[in-house]
Scaffold this motif. Structure first.
Motif, PDB file in Angstrom:
ATOM      1  N   ALA A   1      -0.252 -65.265  26.510  1.00 23.46           N
ATOM      2  CA  ALA A   1      -0.797 -66.200  25.428  1.00 23.46           C
ATOM      3  C   ALA A   1      -2.296 -66.157  25.315  1.00 23.46           C
ATOM      4  N   ASN A   2      -2.435 -66.319  24.130  1.00 25.18           N
ATOM      5  CA  ASN A   2      -3.734 -66.374  23.322  1.00 25.18           C
ATOM      6  C   ASN A   2      -4.104 -67.950  23.446  1.00 25.18           C
ATOM      7  N   ALA A   3      -4.253 -68.799  24.536  1.00 24.00           N
ATOM      8  CA  ALA A   3      -4.362 -70.072  24.795  1.00 24.00           C
ATOM      9  C   ALA A   3      -5.678 -70.632  23.909  1.00 24.00           C
ATOM     10  N   SER A   4      -6.732 -70.088  24.120  1.00 21.05           N
ATOM     11  CA  SER A   4      -7.874 -70.424  23.031  1.00 21.05           C
ATOM     12  C   SER A   4      -7.603 -70.500  21.539  1.00 21.05           C
ATOM     13  N   ALA A   5      -6.699 -69.604  20.968  1.00 26.60           N
ATOM     14  CA  ALA A   5      -6.507 -69.718  19.798  1.00 26.60           C
ATOM     15  C   ALA A   5      -5.558 -70.843  19.351  1.00 26.60           C
ATOM     16  N   ARG A   6      -4.639 -71.138  20.173  1.00 29.90           N
ATOM     17  CA  ARG A   6      -3.529 -72.215  20.302  1.00 29.90           C
ATOM     18  C   ARG A   6      -4.250 -73.564  20.324  1.00 29.90           C
ATOM     19  N   LEU A   7      -5.171 -73.669  21.225  1.00 28.37           N
ATOM     20  CA  LEU A   7      -5.784 -74.967  21.396  1.00 28.37           C
ATOM     21  C   LEU A   7      -6.528 -75.279  20.162  1.00 28.37           C
ATOM     22  N   ALA A   8      -7.342 -74.159  19.557  1.00 30.75           N
ATOM     23  CA  ALA A   8      -8.184 -74.448  18.427  1.00 30.75           C
ATOM     24  C   ALA A   8      -7.346 -74.826  17.229  1.00 30.75           C
ATOM     25  N   MET A   9      -6.122 -74.289  17.314  1.00 30.01           N
ATOM     26  CA  MET A   9      -5.064 -74.738  16.146  1.00 30.01           C
ATOM     27  C   MET A   9      -4.740 -76.120  16.215  1.00 30.01           C
ATOM     28  N   LEU A  10      -4.430 -76.625  17.446  1.00 31.21           N
ATOM     29  CA  LEU A  10      -4.084 -77.884  17.918  1.00 31.21           C
ATOM     30  C   LEU A  10      -5.126 -78.992  17.282  1.00 31.21           C
ATOM     31  N   ASP A  11      -6.460 -78.482  17.749  1.00 27.17           N
ATOM     32  CA  ASP A  11      -7.568 -79.104  17.301  1.00 27.17           C
ATOM     33  C   ASP A  11      -7.723 -79.430  15.901  1.00 27.17           C
ATOM     34  N   ALA A  12      -7.508 -78.311  15.038  1.00 34.61           N
ATOM     35  CA  ALA A  12      -7.667 -78.453  13.697  1.00 34.61           C
ATOM     36  C   ALA A  12      -6.599 -79.242  13.126  1.00 34.61           C
ATOM     37  N   ILE A  13      -5.298 -79.144  13.693  1.00 38.79           N
ATOM     38  CA  ILE A  13      -4.080 -80.102  13.325  1.00 38.79           C
ATOM     39  C   ILE A  13      -4.309 -81.506  13.622  1.00 38.79           C
ATOM     40  N   SER A  14      -5.014 -81.896  14.540  1.00 36.22           N
ATOM     41  CA  SER A  14      -5.285 -83.327  15.069  1.00 36.22           C
ATOM     42  C   SER A  14      -6.330 -83.819  13.997  1.00 36.22           C
ATOM     43  N   GLY A  15      -7.410 -83.120  13.566  1.00 35.82           N
ATOM     44  CA  GLY A  15      -8.425 -83.361  12.626  1.00 35.82           C
ATOM     45  C   GLY A  15      -7.637 -83.671  11.238  1.00 35.82           C
ATOM     46  N   PHE A  16      -6.763 -82.658  10.701  1.00 36.90           N
ATOM     47  CA  PHE A  16      -6.133 -82.746   9.572  1.00 36.90           C
ATOM     48  C   PHE A  16      -5.191 -84.153   9.694  1.00 36.90           C
ATOM     49  N   VAL A  17      -4.488 -84.461  10.626  1.00 37.35           N
ATOM     50  CA  VAL A  17      -3.575 -85.594  10.777  1.00 37.35           C
ATOM     51  C   VAL A  17      -4.512 -86.899  10.703  1.00 37.35           C
ATOM     52  N   ASP A  18      -5.645 -86.999  11.314  1.00 36.08           N
ATOM     53  CA  ASP A  18      -6.680 -87.972  11.149  1.00 36.08           C
ATOM     54  C   ASP A  18      -7.141 -88.202   9.560  1.00 36.08           C
ATOM     55  N   ARG A  19      -7.315 -86.945   8.964  1.00 38.53           N
ATOM     56  CA  ARG A  19      -7.528 -87.111   7.645  1.00 38.53           C
ATOM     57  C   ARG A  19      -6.679 -87.981   6.734  1.00 38.53           C
ATOM     58  N   GLN A  20      -5.431 -87.568   6.843  1.00 34.88           N
ATOM     59  CA  GLN A  20      -4.266 -88.158   6.097  1.00 34.88           C
ATOM     60  C   GLN A  20      -4.033 -89.615   6.544  1.00 34.88           C
ATOM     61  N   VAL A  21      -4.084 -89.951   7.796  1.00 34.05           N
ATOM     62  CA  VAL A  21      -3.876 -91.288   7.734  1.00 34.05           C
ATOM     63  C   VAL A  21      -5.231 -92.282   7.823  1.00 34.05           C
ATOM     64  N   SER A  22      -6.427 -91.755   7.835  1.00 33.34           N
ATOM     65  CA  SER A  22      -7.505 -92.364   7.570  1.00 33.34           C
ATOM     66  C   SER A  22      -7.748 -92.686   5.976  1.00 33.34           C
ATOM     67  N   TRP A  23      -7.206 -91.565   5.328  1.00 31.09           N
ATOM     68  CA  TRP A  23      -7.191 -91.752   3.677  1.00 31.09           C
ATOM     69  C   TRP A  23      -6.215 -93.018   3.311  1.00 31.09           C
ATOM     70  N   VAL A  24      -5.183 -93.120   4.014  1.00 26.20           N
ATOM     71  CA  VAL A  24      -4.329 -94.440   3.593  1.00 26.20           C
ATOM     72  C   VAL A  24      -5.099 -95.543   3.678  1.00 26.20           C
ATOM     73  N   SER A  25      -6.078 -95.836   4.722  1.00 28.43           N
ATOM     74  CA  SER A  25      -6.683 -96.913   4.576  1.00 28.43           C
ATOM     75  C   SER A  25      -7.718 -96.974   3.383  1.00 28.43           C
ATOM     76  N   ASP A  26      -8.325 -95.715   3.264  1.00 32.40           N
ATOM     77  CA  ASP A  26      -9.495 -95.843   2.134  1.00 32.40           C
ATOM     78  C   ASP A  26      -8.624 -96.141   0.766  1.00 32.40           C
ATOM     79  N   TYR A  27      -7.526 -95.511   0.657  1.00 29.58           N
ATOM     80  CA  TYR A  27      -6.564 -95.909  -0.551  1.00 29.58           C
ATOM     81  C   TYR A  27      -6.086 -97.256  -0.674  1.00 29.58           C
ATOM     82  N   ALA A  28      -5.976 -97.842   0.270  1.00 31.97           N
ATOM     83  CA  ALA A  28      -5.565 -99.289   0.428  1.00 31.97           C
ATOM     84  C   ALA A  28      -6.846-100.073   0.078  1.00 31.97           C
ATOM     85  N   GLU A  29      -7.790 -99.874   0.363  1.00 36.18           N
ATOM     86  CA  GLU A  29      -9.175-100.617   0.109  1.00 36.18           C
ATOM     87  C   GLU A  29      -9.567-100.708  -1.366  1.00 36.18           C
TER      88      GLU A  29
END
Length: 402
Positions: free
Chosen positions: A150-178
């Protein structure tokens, strides 16, 4: 970014949500408390789920879900996959290698999202779905890493990108509420039209489509990182446009408040949920697009009379800037009403209007996922132009009055 006392007070005065059976008051003080820990802490400053391989192999914090109130079989399975992955990677990479431990990430966010849903009197929300899909995508990525060669490095980099994406969605909810305007709301309930978009919760969010978009970008440019590919993707552009639409709704209300005018878009629990959907959803078919249309219809067409208090009826109907509002109405007629009954002249006119809307925003009747994304992107672009134009008119009009 902090939620101050005035914001909490304004949230506590907001209107309530209407369920199918009866009206229930939303505990906005609890909502404010649940959102407060999210503010300014997710995307870059606080990442406890970034752990090194040694920590994951050893005493992994993912095994303490019961202490955190997360007795979830799926998370336990994910945690075990992470441990297996860490053991395999420790023979390939330095033990100090830091990777995304998705189970910890999901655990950190789940408690906060659960509190927010409870305050809104809903079992699920768009953010809940994002976490659910994040979990399934992470499971798949770890299983792929455990495969031979398996290309572990590519998969790990994808997971890191997805984690940042999820952060963006959830933190935006708090900005929106403000951004909820500091306005005293009436105690009287609004009569709300039946909301078809809340009857059935979607099963997939934009998270499930990220690997496909990153893979496509990498095929075009092998040098681009998963995070860069995600940031430049049409999926991300549409999401950011949706967020901007909702933020401009709040800005329009703020202009009204600043000029001692009645707000244009009344903040309610229902409008909060719809704003969340608009800011976190990408359409891939008829069902998801029709749901977004429901939300846009509620925000814009149902507030058309309030818009006309600033812009005349003649201006709204004749200026192409506002034609997107009527396009939203035509799309909703197509998806939610049986318009092929009645007088033939009326049926023909409605059919022509609807077809013209699809041609304008998609160039054809949408069939494939990319067609619906194009449709959503172009419609959002017109809505943003309309909102910006409306703000400009409001500021000029209110300044003359003062």
């Amino acid at each position: 970014m902090l939620i101050n006392e005035s914001v909490i007070k304004s949230m506590a005065k907001m209107a309530s949500v209407t369920s199918e059976e009866y009206a229930r008051r939303v505990d906005f003080q609890e909502l404010a408390k649940s959102i407060a820990p999210l503010s300014g802490t997710l995307e870059k400053e606080y990442r406890p789920w970034m752990n090194d391989l040694t920590g994951i192999i050893g005493i992994s914090s993912t095994l303490n879900h019961k202490k955190l109130g997360m007795d979830n079989e799926g998370l336990q399975k994910l945690a075990q996959l992470e441990i297996q992955t860490a053991r395999k990677l420790s023979t390939q990479f330095p033990v100090s290698t830091v990777i995304t431990e998705a189970s910890v990430h999901i655990t950190e966010l789940s408690g906060l999202v659960t509190q927010m849903n409870k305050a809104l009197n809903v079992d699920d929300s768009p953010v809940s779905l994002i976490l659910k899909n994040y979990q399934s995508v992470a499971v798949h990525q770890y299983k792929e890493i455990l495969r031979p060669n398996a290309n572990a490095s590519a998969r790990l980099a994808m997971l890191d990108a997805i984690s940042g994406f999820v952060d963006r969605q959830v933190s935006w909810v708090s900005d929106y509420a403000e951004r909820i305007p500091k306005t005293q709301m009436s105690d009287e309930e609004d009569a709300v039209e039946e909301d078809t978009s809340e009857k059935e919760m979607a099963e997939e969010s934009a998270v499930t489509r990220i690997p496909q978009h990153i893979g496509y970008a990498n095929r075009r440019n092998s040098e681009i990182t998963p995070s860069e590919a995600l940031e430049k993707s049409q999926l991300n552009r549409i999401l950011e446009m949706g967020k901007r639409i909702v933020e401009l709704v709040a800005q329009i209300n703020e202009v009204c408040c600043g000029c001692a005018k009645d707000i244009m878009f009344k903040p309610t629990a229902k409008s909060i949920m719809m704003g969340m959907r608009i800011g976190t959803s990408v359409c891939d078919g008829q069902e998801s697009f029709s749901t977004i249309v429901d939300n846009l219809y509620f925000l814009f067409y149902e507030n058309l009379e309030r818009i006309k208090t600033v812009v005349t009826d003649e201006e709204v109907r004749n200026n192409s800037l506002y034609s997107c509002i009527f396009a939203i109405k035509d799309f909703r007629t197509y998806y939610r009403h049986d318009f092929e009954h009645g007088k033939q002249n009326n049926i023909k006119k409605k059919s022509e209007n609807i077809r013209a809307c699809f041609m304008r925003y998609c160039g054809k009747m949408p069939v494939k996922s990319k067609d619906y994304m194009k449709l959503q992107y172009n419609l959002y672009n017109d809505i943003l132009s309309m909102e910006e134009g409306l703000i400009e008119v409001m500021e000029e009009s209110f300044s003359v009055e003062s």
